[in-house]
Design an enzyme around this catalytic site. Structure first.
Site, short mmCIF file in Angstrom:
data_model
loop_
_atom_site.label_atom_id
_atom_site.label_comp_id
_atom_site.label_asym_id
_atom_site.label_seq_id
_atom_site.Cartn_x
_atom_site.Cartn_y
_atom_site.Cartn_z
N GLU A 31 1.80 -7.93 8.59
CA GLU A 31 1.92 -6.47 8.71
C GLU A 31 2.75 -5.89 7.57
OE1 GLU A 31 0.14 -4.48 10.68
OE2 GLU A 31 -0.72 -6.51 10.86
N ARG A 90 -1.37 -7.94 -21.20
CA ARG A 90 -2.28 -7.63 -22.32
C ARG A 90 -1.79 -6.43 -23.12
NH1 ARG A 90 -6.48 -4.57 -21.98
NH2 ARG A 90 -8.01 -6.12 -22.60
N PRO A 113 0.82 -1.22 0.00
CA PRO A 113 0.00 0.00 0.00
C PRO A 113 0.85 1.27 0.00
CG PRO A 113 -0.72 -1.53 1.70
CD PRO A 113 0.60 -2.04 1.19
N ASP A 146 -8.59 0.21 -25.29
CA ASP A 146 -9.00 0.13 -23.89
C ASP A 146 -9.27 1.50 -23.29
OD1 ASP A 146 -6.82 -2.54 -22.68
OD2 ASP A 146 -8.73 -2.52 -23.75
#
Ligand code: 4FV
Length: 251
Positions: A114, A152, A87, A167
């Site tokens: 953690e 992709r 994160p 896309d």
């Protein structure tokens, strides 16, 4: 392209990385994907990979000796970029997917608990990527998201059926609406422009719908989206319409 994944749960990759586009890319040797179990690099008899945090506080932390040994073994003498999924990383997006799709080889490191002992970052990590501002149980799902979005983008992976260039985000805009048979469904039809066969008009309509949808859902993307003069004029009409709507609603 070669991708190596370091994880405590290699089996999580088995099915998603052997279906559909991923299977085709591996079958056609456009992609070589290998998973490695970090626990195999824990040399003690219990194969311990995590421990309690110095300074207290809940949870467990992944041990530097085990994870760095794993990274160095898998990387070997290669110049592969080592990417940590966490994160704390820079948020993944289309531009990063295209950038990574031009690499020959990179290594993804998946965390759990953690997170990682900080010395792993100092000693063995080149880059950190987050797939979004929320916390997952592990980095595996994030790694699969990155692998799918990157592979992709490799020319030749998406055969005729899908051009990654069409896309969302490929041209800085969200994709406009798509329609297919039946021509009418529950009283809802298909915009005539799409059945009229006038290709130029259809192309312009599609661009305008993409601009409209981007204006409605992700207006911030329009700051950097490459638009023609007439498309900027179209966008201005959308802005005027919404301003008028606002005024009416405030009447
Ligand atoms: C994550 C994310 C993520 C944090 C602790 C796994 C978890 C454990 N990874 N984008 N968001 N990772 O939440 O990539 O290491």
């Amino acid at each position: 392209m070669r991708i190596d994944v370091l994880t405590l749960f290699p089996d999580m990759f088995t099915v998603p990385m052997n279906e559909s586009m991923m299977w085709k890319a591996r079958d056609r040797h456009i992609l070589e994907l290998y998973t490695h179990n970090i626990r195999d690099y824990a040399l003690d008899k219990h194969h311990v990979v995590d421990d309690t945090p110095y300074g207290g506080g809940g949870g467990m932390v992944l041990k530097p000796d085990v994870v760095v040994r794993a990274i160095e073994d898998v990387k070997g003498v290669s110049k592969a970029r080592v990417i940590l999924l966490s994160p704390q990383g820079s948020v993944f997006n289309h531009a990063k997917a295209v950038e990574l799709s031009q690499q020959d080889h990179f290594i993804l490191v998946c965390g759990h608990y953690e997170g990682f002992d900080e010395r792993i970052r100092q000693l063995a990590i080149d880059e950190e990527i987050s797939i979004g501002d929320y916390v997952l149980t592990g980095g595996e799902l994030a790694a699969m998201v990155v692998i799918d979005a990157v592979v992709r983008q490799i020319p030749g992976v998406l055969g005729a059926e899908g051009g990654a260039d069409r896309d969302s985000h490929a041209d800085g805009l969200l994709e406009g609406p798509h329609y297919t048979r039946p021509a009418e469904f529950r009283g809802l039809g298909v915009p005539e422009i799409l059945t009229g066969g006038h290709h130029e008009a259809m192309t312009q309509w599609r661009r305008e719908q993409a601009i409209r949808r981007t204006w409605q859902q992700r207006p911030e993307l329009l700051r950097s989206a490459p638009l023609t003069e007439s498309e900027r004029y179209f966008l201005a009409t959308l802005a005027r319409e919404s301003a008028e709507d606002c005024q009416e609603r405030m009447m």
